[in-house]
Design a protein around this motif. Sequence first.
Motif, PDB file in Angstrom:
ATOM      1  N   VAL A 199       0.841  -1.200   0.000  1.00 27.85           N
ATOM      2  CA  VAL A 199       0.000   0.000   0.000  1.00 27.85           C
ATOM      3  C   VAL A 199       0.875   1.248   0.000  1.00 27.85           C
ATOM      4  O   VAL A 199       0.655   2.185  -0.776  1.00 27.85           O
ATOM      5  CB  VAL A 199      -0.945   0.003   1.222  1.00 27.85           C
ATOM      6  N   LEU A 200       1.875   1.265   0.904  1.00 25.33           N
ATOM      7  CA  LEU A 200       2.779   2.405   0.959  1.00 25.33           C
ATOM      8  C   LEU A 200       3.526   2.561  -0.357  1.00 25.33           C
ATOM      9  O   LEU A 200       3.686   3.678  -0.861  1.00 25.33           O
ATOM     10  CB  LEU A 200       3.777   2.230   2.109  1.00 25.33           C
ATOM     11  N   TRP A 201       3.985   1.448  -0.925  1.00 24.95           N
ATOM     12  CA  TRP A 201       4.706   1.480  -2.199  1.00 24.95           C
ATOM     13  C   TRP A 201       3.851   2.162  -3.272  1.00 24.95           C
ATOM     14  O   TRP A 201       4.316   3.072  -3.969  1.00 24.95           O
ATOM     15  CB  TRP A 201       5.063   0.056  -2.632  1.00 24.95           C
ATOM     16  N   ARG A 202       2.614   1.747  -3.408  1.00 21.43           N
ATOM     17  CA  ARG A 202       1.736   2.320  -4.438  1.00 21.43           C
ATOM     18  C   ARG A 202       1.499   3.804  -4.194  1.00 21.43           C
ATOM     19  O   ARG A 202       1.521   4.619  -5.130  1.00 21.43           O
ATOM     20  CB  ARG A 202       0.411   1.567  -4.487  1.00 21.43           C
ATOM     21  N   GLU A 203       1.266   4.164  -2.950  1.00 19.82           N
ATOM     22  CA  GLU A 203       1.019   5.570  -2.627  1.00 19.82           C
ATOM     23  C   GLU A 203       2.230   6.449  -2.939  1.00 19.82           C
ATOM     24  O   GLU A 203       2.086   7.548  -3.496  1.00 19.82           O
ATOM     25  CB  GLU A 203       0.628   5.705  -1.155  1.00 19.82           C
ATOM     26  N   GLU A 204       3.417   5.981  -2.594  1.00 14.99           N
ATOM     27  CA  GLU A 204       4.605   6.815  -2.782  1.00 14.99           C
ATOM     28  C   GLU A 204       5.024   6.895  -4.252  1.00 14.99           C
ATOM     29  O   GLU A 204       5.472   7.942  -4.718  1.00 14.99           O
ATOM     30  CB  GLU A 204       5.754   6.283  -1.923  1.00 14.99           C
ATOM     31  N   VAL A 205       4.893   5.793  -4.991  1.00 11.62           N
ATOM     32  CA  VAL A 205       5.183   5.855  -6.432  1.00 11.62           C
ATOM     33  C   VAL A 205       4.215   6.824  -7.107  1.00 11.62           C
ATOM     34  O   VAL A 205       4.605   7.615  -7.975  1.00 11.62           O
ATOM     35  CB  VAL A 205       5.094   4.452  -7.068  1.00 11.62           C
ATOM     36  N   THR A 206       2.959   6.786  -6.700  1.00 14.32           N
ATOM     37  CA  THR A 206       1.968   7.710  -7.247  1.00 14.32           C
ATOM     38  C   THR A 206       2.321   9.150  -6.915  1.00 14.32           C
ATOM     39  O   THR A 206       2.172  10.046  -7.762  1.00 14.32           O
ATOM     40  CB  THR A 206       0.566   7.363  -6.699  1.00 14.32           C
ATOM     41  N   TRP A 207       2.808   9.396  -5.697  1.00 17.97           N
ATOM     42  CA  TRP A 207       3.203  10.757  -5.302  1.00 17.97           C
ATOM     43  C   TRP A 207       4.332  11.275  -6.177  1.00 17.97           C
ATOM     44  O   TRP A 207       4.303  12.418  -6.651  1.00 17.97           O
ATOM     45  CB  TRP A 207       3.634  10.768  -3.832  1.00 17.97           C
ATOM     46  N   VAL A 208       5.358  10.444  -6.395  1.00 19.14           N
ATOM     47  CA  VAL A 208       6.483  10.852  -7.233  1.00 19.14           C
ATOM     48  C   VAL A 208       6.006  11.147  -8.651  1.00 19.14           C
ATOM     49  O   VAL A 208       6.416  12.139  -9.278  1.00 19.14           O
ATOM     50  CB  VAL A 208       7.587   9.772  -7.246  1.00 19.14           C
ATOM     51  N   HIS A 209       5.129  10.314  -9.160  1.00 14.83           N
ATOM     52  CA  HIS A 209       4.602  10.522 -10.512  1.00 14.83           C
ATOM     53  C   HIS A 209       3.840  11.845 -10.602  1.00 14.83           C
ATOM     54  O   HIS A 209       4.091  12.656 -11.501  1.00 14.83           O
ATOM     55  CB  HIS A 209       3.683   9.361 -10.884  1.00 14.83           C
ATOM     56  N   LYS A 210       2.937  12.065  -9.686  1.00 15.98           N
ATOM     57  CA  LYS A 210       2.087  13.259  -9.729  1.00 15.98           C
ATOM     58  C   LYS A 210       2.894  14.538  -9.569  1.00 15.98           C
ATOM     59  O   LYS A 210       2.643  15.535 -10.270  1.00 15.98           O
ATOM     60  CB  LYS A 210       1.027  13.168  -8.635  1.00 15.98           C
ATOM     61  N   ASN A 211       3.885  14.524  -8.682  1.00 16.13           N
ATOM     62  CA  ASN A 211       4.603  15.755  -8.345  1.00 16.13           C
ATOM     63  C   ASN A 211       5.860  15.995  -9.166  1.00 16.13           C
ATOM     64  O   ASN A 211       6.312  17.144  -9.264  1.00 16.13           O
ATOM     65  CB  ASN A 211       4.979  15.735  -6.861  1.00 16.13           C
ATOM     66  N   GLU A 212       6.442  14.935  -9.773  1.00 11.40           N
ATOM     67  CA  GLU A 212       7.729  15.113 -10.446  1.00 11.40           C
ATOM     68  C   GLU A 212       7.760  14.604 -11.879  1.00 11.40           C
ATOM     69  O   GLU A 212       8.545  15.104 -12.691  1.00 11.40           O
ATOM     70  CB  GLU A 212       8.823  14.415  -9.627  1.00 11.40           C
ATOM     71  N   TYR A 213       6.948  13.605 -12.212  1.00 10.53           N
ATOM     72  CA  TYR A 213       7.030  13.002 -13.551  1.00 10.53           C
ATOM     73  C   TYR A 213       5.643  12.815 -14.176  1.00 10.53           C
ATOM     74  O   TYR A 213       5.313  11.733 -14.669  1.00 10.53           O
ATOM     75  CB  TYR A 213       7.750  11.650 -13.486  1.00 10.53           C
ATOM     76  N   PRO A 214       4.829  13.851 -14.215  1.00 12.74           N
ATOM     77  CA  PRO A 214       3.477  13.685 -14.767  1.00 12.74           C
ATOM     78  C   PRO A 214       3.481  13.398 -16.265  1.00 12.74           C
ATOM     79  O   PRO A 214       2.458  12.928 -16.801  1.00 12.74           O
ATOM     80  CB  PRO A 214       2.807  15.032 -14.463  1.00 12.74           C
ATOM     81  N   ASP A 215       4.613  13.640 -16.939  1.00 15.17           N
ATOM     82  CA  ASP A 215       4.703  13.387 -18.379  1.00 15.17           C
ATOM     83  C   ASP A 215       4.887  11.913 -18.718  1.00 15.17           C
ATOM     84  O   ASP A 215       4.735  11.506 -19.869  1.00 15.17           O
ATOM     85  CB  ASP A 215       5.871  14.170 -18.979  1.00 15.17           C
ATOM     86  N   VAL A 216       5.231  11.097 -17.718  1.00 11.55           N
ATOM     87  CA  VAL A 216       5.450   9.663 -17.929  1.00 11.55           C
ATOM     88  C   VAL A 216       4.164   8.910 -17.594  1.00 11.55           C
ATOM     89  O   VAL A 216       3.542   9.160 -16.559  1.00 11.55           O
ATOM     90  CB  VAL A 216       6.603   9.141 -17.057  1.00 11.55           C
ATOM     91  N   ALA A 217       3.773   7.991 -18.454  1.00 11.96           N
ATOM     92  CA  ALA A 217       2.580   7.185 -18.182  1.00 11.96           C
ATOM     93  C   ALA A 217       2.864   6.193 -17.060  1.00 11.96           C
ATOM     94  O   ALA A 217       3.873   5.484 -17.091  1.00 11.96           O
ATOM     95  CB  ALA A 217       2.145   6.445 -19.445  1.00 11.96           C
ATOM     96  N   LEU A 218       1.996   6.143 -16.058  1.00 15.05           N
ATOM     97  CA  LEU A 218       2.160   5.247 -14.916  1.00 15.05           C
ATOM     98  C   LEU A 218       0.959   4.331 -14.789  1.00 15.05           C
ATOM     99  O   LEU A 218      -0.190   4.769 -14.849  1.00 15.05           O
ATOM    100  CB  LEU A 218       2.325   6.044 -13.618  1.00 15.05           C
ATOM    101  N   SER A 219       1.231   3.048 -14.593  1.00 14.58           N
ATOM    102  CA  SER A 219       0.182   2.082 -14.265  1.00 14.58           C
ATOM    103  C   SER A 219       0.629   1.267 -13.067  1.00 14.58           C
ATOM    104  O   SER A 219       1.819   1.225 -12.728  1.00 14.58           O
ATOM    105  CB  SER A 219      -0.105   1.164 -15.463  1.00 14.58           C
TER     106      SER A 219
END
Length: 365
Positions: A199-219
């Motif tokens: 759960v923590l892993w998913r939340e933190e990867v999502t945070w990094v994506h949203k705040n630093e790498y929104p141009d990269v597609a994340l699943s």
Amino acid sequence: MANPSLLILPGDGIGPEVMAEVRKIIDWLGTQGTPFDVSEGLIGGASYDAFGVPLADETLARAQAVDAVLLGAVGSPKYDGVDYAKRPEAGLLRIRKEMDLYANLRPAQCFDALADFSSLKRDVVAGLDIMIVRELTSGVYFGEPRGIEGTGDDRVGINTQRYTTAEIRRIARSAFELARRRGNRVCSMEKANVMESGVLWREEVTWVHKNEYPDVALSHMYADNGLMQLVRNPKQFDVIVTDNLFGDLLSDAAAMLTGSLGMLPSASLGAPMANGRPKALYEPVHGSAPDIAGQARANPIATILSFAMALRYSFDMGDMATRLERAVETVLAQGHRTSDLMGPEGGNPMTTSQMGDAILAALKG
């Protein structure tokens, strides 16, 4: 400027044999105006036999001081009775942990000439080119408490899965940075359905994506489904980022998509040093294969491709890395094979040294 420095740790089993083929390429580069300052040391069973420990403090200090470490393989059944803290594998875990090599890069590329050697159909694996980014210095392999408690029929084996926000965010950044140079897609894998660490892993990867790498597609994908998808449709992935345990499993499964475990290199990277280069250790994914050690049957390609990764990620020699990778592709396209790459039609496989010579000849062009 000083020559780039490289510490070679051949290790056990087939490690010294495959490393000898890399030395041919390193020596040739020196004649082409790119000399390396190369030193050698012991790790694993070889170190245990010499010093009573799988990694001597002096060897670790040398590894910390060089620009990159190139490792062969560790392990042998002869050490099965040795305490876990002194087994060959403990030396490998220690060097990764002490150098803080948190990002393990494991590419799985299927060369066209080997598409029929995969256990899957050609159309499933032909053109495969994925990168698995495995967190390497935390998780269940290092978590505390751990051990075996109790006696008799009441024993308990304990291992602890543990991750922090900082550990997850830094491995996520490594994956997103790599994706920007590839297909710009990251799939994060964990078990958030049954594990709080997931759960923590998913939340933190999502945070990094949203705040630093929104141009990269994340699943996101549960790791067990991810393993199934690797077998069903591996080309759907570009970069996979996952934890230490799942990365170990997923990358070995991906190895078989390419035709042989002897084909897969890896890089383990840490934070930048004072000279800007990352702390780095490069090694083939395969093990020490003690059953064929000394028989000249080992495939040196994974170790050679690991050195190509060193050229790219540690020494800013991307063009030469590409040349070396293409030399491997050329040799395979010409039909050259070691014993692990022989098809059902059989034939006369090349020796380890002959394969190394053929790749060097193709590199020279």
